[in-house]
Scaffold this motif. Sequence first.
Motif, mmCIF file in Angstrom:
data_model
loop_
_atom_site.group_PDB
_atom_site.id
_atom_site.type_symbol
_atom_site.label_atom_id
_atom_site.label_comp_id
_atom_site.label_asym_id
_atom_site.label_seq_id
_atom_site.Cartn_x
_atom_site.Cartn_y
_atom_site.Cartn_z
ATOM 1 N N LYS A 241 0.848 -1.203 0.000
ATOM 2 C CA LYS A 241 0.000 0.000 0.000
ATOM 3 C C LYS A 241 0.877 1.245 0.000
ATOM 4 C CE LYS A 241 -0.475 -0.756 4.929
ATOM 5 N NZ LYS A 241 -1.372 -1.220 5.956
ATOM 6 N N GLY A 242 0.232 2.394 -0.180
ATOM 7 C CA GLY A 242 0.975 3.647 -0.147
ATOM 8 C C GLY A 242 1.171 4.239 -1.521
ATOM 9 N N GLU A 243 1.793 5.400 -1.535
ATOM 10 C CA GLU A 243 1.917 6.163 -2.767
ATOM 11 C C GLU A 243 3.231 5.862 -3.469
ATOM 12 O OE1 GLU A 243 0.010 10.122 -2.407
ATOM 13 O OE2 GLU A 243 1.838 10.815 -3.400
ATOM 14 N N LEU A 244 3.156 5.800 -4.782
ATOM 15 C CA LEU A 244 4.362 5.575 -5.575
ATOM 16 C C LEU A 244 4.376 6.632 -6.676
ATOM 17 C CD1 LEU A 244 6.755 3.770 -6.534
ATOM 18 C CD2 LEU A 244 5.065 2.381 -7.731
ATOM 19 N N LEU A 245 5.369 7.512 -6.624
ATOM 20 C CA LEU A 245 5.432 8.589 -7.616
ATOM 21 C C LEU A 245 6.510 8.289 -8.643
ATOM 22 C CD1 LEU A 245 4.646 11.481 -8.586
ATOM 23 C CD2 LEU A 245 6.411 12.344 -7.036
ATOM 24 N N ILE A 246 6.108 8.219 -9.904
ATOM 25 C CA ILE A 246 7.087 8.070 -10.975
ATOM 26 C C ILE A 246 7.259 9.454 -11.584
ATOM 27 C CG2 ILE A 246 7.593 6.908 -13.162
ATOM 28 C CD1 ILE A 246 5.257 4.940 -11.814
ATOM 29 N N GLU A 247 8.357 10.068 -11.270
ATOM 30 C CA GLU A 247 8.576 11.469 -11.647
ATOM 31 C C GLU A 247 8.767 11.623 -13.144
ATOM 32 O OE1 GLU A 247 9.074 14.444 -9.963
ATOM 33 O OE2 GLU A 247 9.712 13.964 -7.906
ATOM 34 N N ALA A 251 5.973 16.471 -17.607
ATOM 35 C CA ALA A 251 4.573 16.088 -17.806
ATOM 36 C C ALA A 251 3.654 17.308 -17.726
ATOM 37 C CB ALA A 251 4.157 15.072 -16.752
ATOM 38 N N ILE A 252 2.685 17.382 -18.649
ATOM 39 C CA ILE A 252 1.654 18.407 -18.496
ATOM 40 C C ILE A 252 0.369 17.788 -17.950
ATOM 41 C CG2 ILE A 252 2.599 19.984 -20.222
ATOM 42 C CD1 ILE A 252 0.544 18.958 -22.172
ATOM 43 N N GLN A 253 0.336 16.455 -17.961
ATOM 44 C CA GLN A 253 -0.731 15.744 -17.259
ATOM 45 C C GLN A 253 -0.087 14.623 -16.447
ATOM 46 O OE1 GLN A 253 -3.539 14.246 -20.220
ATOM 47 N NE2 GLN A 253 -5.056 15.684 -19.462
ATOM 48 N N SER A 254 -0.717 14.262 -15.339
ATOM 49 C CA SER A 254 -0.252 13.124 -14.559
ATOM 50 C C SER A 254 -1.268 12.007 -14.674
ATOM 51 C CB SER A 254 -0.109 13.509 -13.087
ATOM 52 O OG SER A 254 0.877 14.507 -12.962
#
Lengths: 424, 414
Positions: A241-247, A251-254
Amino acid sequence: MLNRTQVPDSKQVNEINFIEPQEQELENGIKVYTINAGKQDLVRIEFIFDNVNWDESKPLQAIGVSHLVNNGTARLSAKDIADKVDYYGAFLQTEYGADQSSIKLYTLNKHLRAVLPILKSIIDESVFPEQELAIFIQNQKQSLQVSLQKNDFLARKNFAHAIFGQSSYGANIEPSDYDALRQSDLLDYYRSAYKPQNCSIFVAGRFEHTEFELLNSIFGKNWNNSNSSVQNKFSFSSSPKGELLIERPEAIQSAIRMGTRSINRTHPDFAAFQVLNCVLGGYFGSRLMANIREDKGYTYGIGSAVVSMKDTGYFFIATEVGAEVCGKAMEEIEKEIHILKTELVPAAELDLVRNYMLGSMLGSLENTFSHADKFKSIHYSGLDYAYYENYIQTVKTIDSNCLQALANKYLNTGEFVKVIAGKK
Amino acid sequence: MVDFNRFTLANGLRVLVHEDDTTPMAVLNILYDVGARDEEADKTGFAHLFEHLMFGGSVNIPSYDEPLQRVGGENNAFTSNDITNYYITLPAVNLETAFWLESDRMLSLAFSEKSLETQRNVVCEEFKQRYLNQPYGDVWLKLRPLAYKKHPYQWATIGQDLKQIEDAKMEDVKAFFKKHYNPQNAIMVVGGNVKTQDVKALAEKWFAPIAPGEKYLRNLPQEPLQQESRQETVYAKVPLNAIYMAFKMPDRKNPDYQCFDLISDVLSQGQSSRLYNSLLKEQQLFSEIHAYITSSIDEGLFVVEGKLVEGVKMEQAEAAIWKELKKLKEHQVSTDELTKVKNKSESIMVFAEMSLLDKAMNLAYYELLGDAGLLNNEIDRYLAVTAEQMQQAARNTFVKEQCSTLYYLIAKDA
């Protein structure tokens, strides 16, 4: 004078008729499920093989076989196969799914006799030429490079890997996995999986006795393969669980994808969970769409779904939002789920969802192909048509208290994996 | 064979009915004869933005989607450079709801400021999602203005840039509605488990009271004959070099249209096609290669596009495409090859009859082209194409002076 503010009378969908297939067997025991209906002189024949022998060090074995199985056999080159299939105006599709791989033939009946032998050669004597494998590896790696530039793809891939690990549902495919693919791996897999004992045939369209006999004469005999195999079986214990950010700095949209492993079609709550999902994100008027697209204008689209696989299932919400509003969109999603857990769905909204889902079920039975698809879904879940009766009954009768209880049971965002590809 | 009945209301609305009792469903499809080609150069993307606004409530019905979903229906729409098409599928017993909803928004929209503001944002996000935030997503924003210099096909349906969408005003919305959204500019097809006499009664009840409006007379700038080879190079953060070649080809109603469609099939339909075998498999110059036509109502494009295998030189890849095109000019396609693409076309047309919605959309589109009945003998026009005709078409078309080439290259990190 016509009163345009007056809503016309309407009826709830009451009767939904499923066409059940006829079950037959070829001489060698292969089950053939046929829905013989439709006005056009055409037929779709699917050969479906269970996925087997999962080896996490070779995650592309089954996919590679599925892609290349029609690229050369003991008697036909890739070009011969394509020429013949196309000459008869037929369509041959190979498909790799989570639990099964299939080879689908679409053809006009008048050409069936000409194309079935080609299919037989593909299914029984494919050779996976080195040259074809090399081209496949090169082009798939290139295509993967393009996909890896798409936020939506990155979110999907990382989400699947987070909840399913290195199983066939979540294997994190890298370009190096393609390089590692060997002809011998493909042949091993092919011999283990593409055999009569591991095959079922699903037919939809015009398919009478003559056509069945033709099928039997080609696939019911002289197809000998008794290699052993072990059907894939996955179990998952830990719950990531938890957040995973792929930087993705430019990006102009996520792309956002969040959710968790969940129940599948065999679970008694499954139909009810689909109603809950529909309210949340399962149709154009859903709460997520109404809030995040139609009210806030953060996105072109947002939706949620419950997906059923053989040994597991999962629930997810997916969208692509303006990078600058990514955080806000995540908050709004949480907010909508919180409301489902703490407030009852109003009767008017629930009625709408009931009618929408019944209409949608009716509409999904458009032609003989869709009837066959409905059967495959229950067949591969080990269920029968009672599943659909129960589904329809649940949609018609479920109440708001029950939906609220389900939201508390299945939509615990603290347990979700939340993948963001882009910027937050 | 897609049977239909046809009638026209006094206000000019053309109605076609396709009865199909094998389904419990009905489809109501309305095609408006307006697309991005009808936009003004400083208000591009407007036809498509307008399509979104059509779901923002009409004069007597505050919400479009809600009552439809309540009777088990679904809807969607699309805008192209030529047309805007709206469709509803719903249980046939609830057909009247579809008439009620569609007629009210043809009568008049609610023109809500809130809806305009939201849909401007939604369309901007759509612009980003499909055109800007994808590798190669903006290709058509570059290729169209290269190929068309005068005709409004020079812009994509999404519009030239985000700015023009952000600037859309309510007065523009109202003017656009008045000009294009009236019975005379629409074709309605009702299909499925319906009876023509019932459809007639419902059409009279809901649509006949709508004023005919003014007939929009299209007068678009003509594209002058292209007489020079055009090239443009774009550098972007993409993993592979790509090439896009666009040749001018005849309009949709031209008797040669089917011939061009078959040429694109010879080049690119299926794994037996020429480009796939020669350029991808044998020479391994491309990892993807396709040829297709835009099928536009005015003069269209014949496009060849491909992504190059890493390390392959652009000149070599481009020359290889030209070589394949030259073959079509110098040699007639063989009888087998011609039979093959004709058989495939026949299959595709028969399989298309499996879908009620496809049938309804096709009837509307062929009616726009002049006669819905054309749908049922379309296959004959494909079967009549000859190898000589294809060779002649290739000779007229695949010439450098009529080609616009876009090189889409990997930007080297500065």
